[in-house]
Design a protein around this motif. Structure first.
Motif, PDB file in Angstrom:
ATOM      1  N   TYR A  33       0.825  -1.202   0.000  1.00  0.00           N
ATOM      2  CA  TYR A  33       0.000   0.000   0.000  1.00  0.00           C
ATOM      3  C   TYR A  33       0.855   1.246   0.000  1.00  0.00           C
ATOM      4  CZ  TYR A  33       0.715   0.950   5.058  1.00  0.00           C
ATOM      5  OH  TYR A  33       1.241   1.252   6.280  1.00  0.00           O
ATOM      6  N   ARG A  52       8.212   4.484  -4.411  1.00  0.00           N
ATOM      7  CA  ARG A  52       8.260   3.459  -3.368  1.00  0.00           C
ATOM      8  C   ARG A  52       7.238   2.350  -3.653  1.00  0.00           C
ATOM      9  NH1 ARG A  52       7.426   5.358   2.731  1.00  0.00           N
ATOM     10  NH2 ARG A  52       5.276   5.555   1.993  1.00  0.00           N
ATOM     11  N   LYS A 147       6.348  -1.807   1.937  1.00  0.00           N
ATOM     12  CA  LYS A 147       5.140  -1.263   2.582  1.00  0.00           C
ATOM     13  C   LYS A 147       3.996  -2.264   2.414  1.00  0.00           C
ATOM     14  CE  LYS A 147       3.037   3.289   3.387  1.00  0.00           C
ATOM     15  NZ  LYS A 147       3.133   3.247   4.839  1.00  0.00           N
ATOM     16  N   GLU A 179      11.403   2.336  14.577  1.00  0.00           N
ATOM     17  CA  GLU A 179      10.562   3.426  14.064  1.00  0.00           C
ATOM     18  C   GLU A 179       9.236   3.395  14.787  1.00  0.00           C
ATOM     19  OE1 GLU A 179       9.542   2.790   9.880  1.00  0.00           O
ATOM     20  OE2 GLU A 179       9.670   0.637  10.184  1.00  0.00           O
ATOM     21  N   GLY A 180       8.338   4.316  14.421  1.00  0.00           N
ATOM     22  CA  GLY A 180       7.008   4.339  15.011  1.00  0.00           C
ATOM     23  C   GLY A 180       6.113   3.299  14.350  1.00  0.00           C
ATOM     24  N   GLY A 181       4.967   3.025  14.989  1.00  0.00           N
ATOM     25  CA  GLY A 181       4.010   2.072  14.429  1.00  0.00           C
ATOM     26  C   GLY A 181       3.584   2.471  13.025  1.00  0.00           C
ATOM     27  N   SER A 182       3.431   3.776  12.791  1.00  0.00           N
ATOM     28  CA  SER A 182       3.119   4.244  11.433  1.00  0.00           C
ATOM     29  C   SER A 182       3.819   5.570  11.157  1.00  0.00           C
ATOM     30  CB  SER A 182       1.602   4.378  11.247  1.00  0.00           C
ATOM     31  OG  SER A 182       1.052   5.257  12.207  1.00  0.00           O
ATOM     32  N   SER A 183       5.076   5.667  11.594  1.00  0.00           N
ATOM     33  CA  SER A 183       5.819   6.913  11.407  1.00  0.00           C
ATOM     34  C   SER A 183       7.318   6.661  11.597  1.00  0.00           C
ATOM     35  CB  SER A 183       5.348   7.962  12.425  1.00  0.00           C
ATOM     36  OG  SER A 183       5.445   7.453  13.738  1.00  0.00           O
ATOM     37  N   SER A 184       8.132   7.597  11.130  1.00  0.00           N
ATOM     38  CA  SER A 184       9.579   7.529  11.341  1.00  0.00           C
ATOM     39  C   SER A 184       9.908   8.272  12.635  1.00  0.00           C
ATOM     40  CB  SER A 184      10.323   8.186  10.175  1.00  0.00           C
ATOM     41  OG  SER A 184       9.889   7.660   8.936  1.00  0.00           O
ATOM     42  N   LEU A 204      10.834   1.166   7.306  1.00  0.00           N
ATOM     43  CA  LEU A 204      10.272   1.664   6.051  1.00  0.00           C
ATOM     44  C   LEU A 204      11.030   2.924   5.631  1.00  0.00           C
ATOM     45  CD1 LEU A 204       7.730   1.230   4.132  1.00  0.00           C
ATOM     46  CD2 LEU A 204       6.817   3.234   5.295  1.00  0.00           C
ATOM     47  N   GLY A 206      10.791   6.110   4.889  1.00  0.00           N
ATOM     48  CA  GLY A 206       9.724   7.124   4.951  1.00  0.00           C
ATOM     49  C   GLY A 206       9.969   8.225   3.922  1.00  0.00           C
ATOM     50  N   ILE A 207       8.922   8.597   3.227  1.00  0.00           N
ATOM     51  CA  ILE A 207       9.043   9.657   2.220  1.00  0.00           C
ATOM     52  C   ILE A 207       9.131  11.023   2.924  1.00  0.00           C
ATOM     53  CG2 ILE A 207       7.927  10.752   0.224  1.00  0.00           C
ATOM     54  CD1 ILE A 207       8.983   7.826  -0.217  1.00  0.00           C
ATOM     55  N   THR A 208       8.380  11.179   4.003  1.00  0.00           N
ATOM     56  CA  THR A 208       8.445  12.438   4.753  1.00  0.00           C
ATOM     57  C   THR A 208       9.827  12.563   5.388  1.00  0.00           C
ATOM     58  OG1 THR A 208       6.164  11.890   5.287  1.00  0.00           O
ATOM     59  CG2 THR A 208       7.054  13.885   6.292  1.00  0.00           C
ATOM     60  N   SER A 243       5.418  11.501   9.164  1.00  0.00           N
ATOM     61  CA  SER A 243       4.643  10.586   8.321  1.00  0.00           C
ATOM     62  C   SER A 243       3.829  11.412   7.337  1.00  0.00           C
ATOM     63  CB  SER A 243       3.707   9.707   9.157  1.00  0.00           C
ATOM     64  OG  SER A 243       2.589  10.450   9.582  1.00  0.00           O
ATOM     65  N   ALA A 244       3.379  10.747   6.283  1.00  0.00           N
ATOM     66  CA  ALA A 244       2.607  11.440   5.246  1.00  0.00           C
ATOM     67  C   ALA A 244       1.307  11.999   5.807  1.00  0.00           C
ATOM     68  CB  ALA A 244       2.317  10.485   4.095  1.00  0.00           C
TER      69      ALA A 244
HETATM   70  N1  PDD Z   1       2.573   5.077   7.658  1.00  0.00           N
HETATM   71  N2  PDD Z   1       7.232   3.844   9.227  1.00  0.00           N
HETATM   72  C1  PDD Z   1       6.110   3.099   9.165  1.00  0.00           C
HETATM   73  C2  PDD Z   1       6.106   1.754   9.774  1.00  0.00           C
HETATM   74  C3  PDD Z   1       4.963   3.609   8.513  1.00  0.00           C
HETATM   75  O1  PDD Z   1       3.846   2.867   8.440  1.00  0.00           O
HETATM   76  C4  PDD Z   1       5.002   4.911   7.960  1.00  0.00           C
HETATM   77  C5  PDD Z   1       3.830   5.510   7.245  1.00  0.00           C
HETATM   78  C6  PDD Z   1       6.199   5.653   8.068  1.00  0.00           C
HETATM   79  C7  PDD Z   1       6.336   7.031   7.484  1.00  0.00           C
HETATM   80  O2  PDD Z   1       6.453   6.973   6.089  1.00  0.00           O
HETATM   81  P1  PDD Z   1       5.934   8.165   5.152  1.00  0.00           P
HETATM   82  O3  PDD Z   1       6.644   9.372   5.582  1.00  0.00           O
HETATM   83  O4  PDD Z   1       6.298   7.721   3.786  1.00  0.00           O
HETATM   84  O5  PDD Z   1       4.433   8.277   5.373  1.00  0.00           O
HETATM   85  C8  PDD Z   1       7.290   5.078   8.697  1.00  0.00           C
HETATM   86  C9  PDD Z   1       1.392   5.549   6.949  1.00  0.00           C
HETATM   87  C10 PDD Z   1       1.184   6.999   7.062  1.00  0.00           C
HETATM   88  C11 PDD Z   1       0.215   4.719   7.381  1.00  0.00           C
HETATM   89  O6  PDD Z   1       0.392   3.509   7.518  1.00  0.00           O
HETATM   90  O7  PDD Z   1      -0.879   5.244   7.562  1.00  0.00           O
END
Ligand code: PDD
Length: 287
Positions: A33, A52, A147, A179-184, A204, A206-208, A243-244
């Protein structure tokens, strides 16, 4: 107006969007995704997200159903049809629909599903006050650079954080924050440099994170790409995540302890402003 989603070539009301029972995304988590932030109706850093996506698909050997131009057209049309000016575009590609069997199906075509979520990113209480994180063991597989839609470890990690009164989990392996659960995850040292884990299969890309590192280099902030421990994070002057869907968010508590003075710090606030400026200006983003 009902929310419009995109499914396999069609834009349709979410109530009418149906994915077949035997979809491998549903049965195996067999898919990847992407998620992209939207500000002023524009997709932020979209080229890098599509790059990515291409990589994730290649790594798991799912054919990419669309060119980059086609993906962009679909994303932009979906944002427009939903009248969304600020929020998040999510999409996933699964290996498709086939009788349950672990081997790749011969006939299946990838399932593509995309939706939007309206959300305030530029201004939010979390951005102003900062958030709390708790550390948890990183229980994920070894290819976290992909991802993948397999997010069970992150679901459990983030739920544990919520139950501990925090908004994000920082996952830890061998004493070091991954890293975070859904963030860097980032910390700022007392000397004012930014510390972030280098890219590898453990996190991951991360693009951000990538844009933020570029912005901080241009701003003359010292950058240390290296591992950091939980103890180092407790002692840091500041901490933040990217994160995005949130851009840059201050982290003001880790495992119940205040980071620095427990308020968003100057380096974090500066980076958030730089990122917002970049996101608000397509010319800067394209550089
Ligand atoms: N999560 N690390 C993990 C495990 C992530 O799931 C994400 C993004 C990131 C940050 O990556 P980016 O900057 O490319 O969003 C790092 C998205 C936002 C999500 O799962 O909702």
């Amino acid at each position: 107006m009902s929310r419009i989603v995109f499914l396999n070539g069609s834009f349709l009301p979410i109530e009418e969007a149906r994915v077949p029972f035997m979809d491998r995304g549903f049965l195996f988590g067999d898919g990847v995704y992407e998620g992209i932030g939207v500000l002023d109706g524009r997709l932020i850093d979209n080229e890098a997200h599509l790059e990515r996506l291409e990589r994730s698909l290649r790594e798991v050997r799912i054919p990419n159903p669309y060119s980059r131009a086609e993906w962009t057209r679909i994303q932009e049309e979906l944002v427009q049809r939903n009248g969304m000016t600020e929020g998040f575009v999510y999409f996933q590609v699964t290996r498709g629909v086939a009788e349950r069997d672990f081997f790749f199906p011969e006939e299946a075509r990838p399932t593509v599903a995309m939706f939007t979520q309206a959300k305030s990113i530029a201004q939010s209480p979390a951005a102003e006050k900062g958030i709390a994180v708790v550390t948890v063991p990183d229980q994920r597989w070894e290819r976290r650079d992909i991802k993948s839609i397999n997010l069970l470890a992150q679901v459990l990690a983030k739920q544990a954080a919520k139950e501990a009164g925090a908004q994000e989990a920082w996952m830890v392996q061998d004493g070091f924050v991954t890293e975070g659960g859904s963030s860097s995850a980032f910390i700022v040292t007392k000397a004012g440099s930014i510390v972030v884990r280098p890219l590898s299969n453990a996190i991951l890309p991360g693009i951000t994170r990538r844009s933020l590192l570029q912005l901080s280099r241009e701003d003359g902030i010292v950058l240390e790409e290296r591992l950091f421990t939980v103890e180092e994070a407790y002692e840091a002057a500041e901490a933040f995540l990217t994160s995005a869907s949130n851009f840059v968010l201050p982290v003001v508590r880790i495992d119940g302890r205040p980071v620095g003075d427990g308020k968003p710090g100057p380096v974090t606030q500066r980076l958030r402003q730089l990122y917002l400026r970049m996101a608000a200006s397509p010319a800067l983003a394209a550089e």
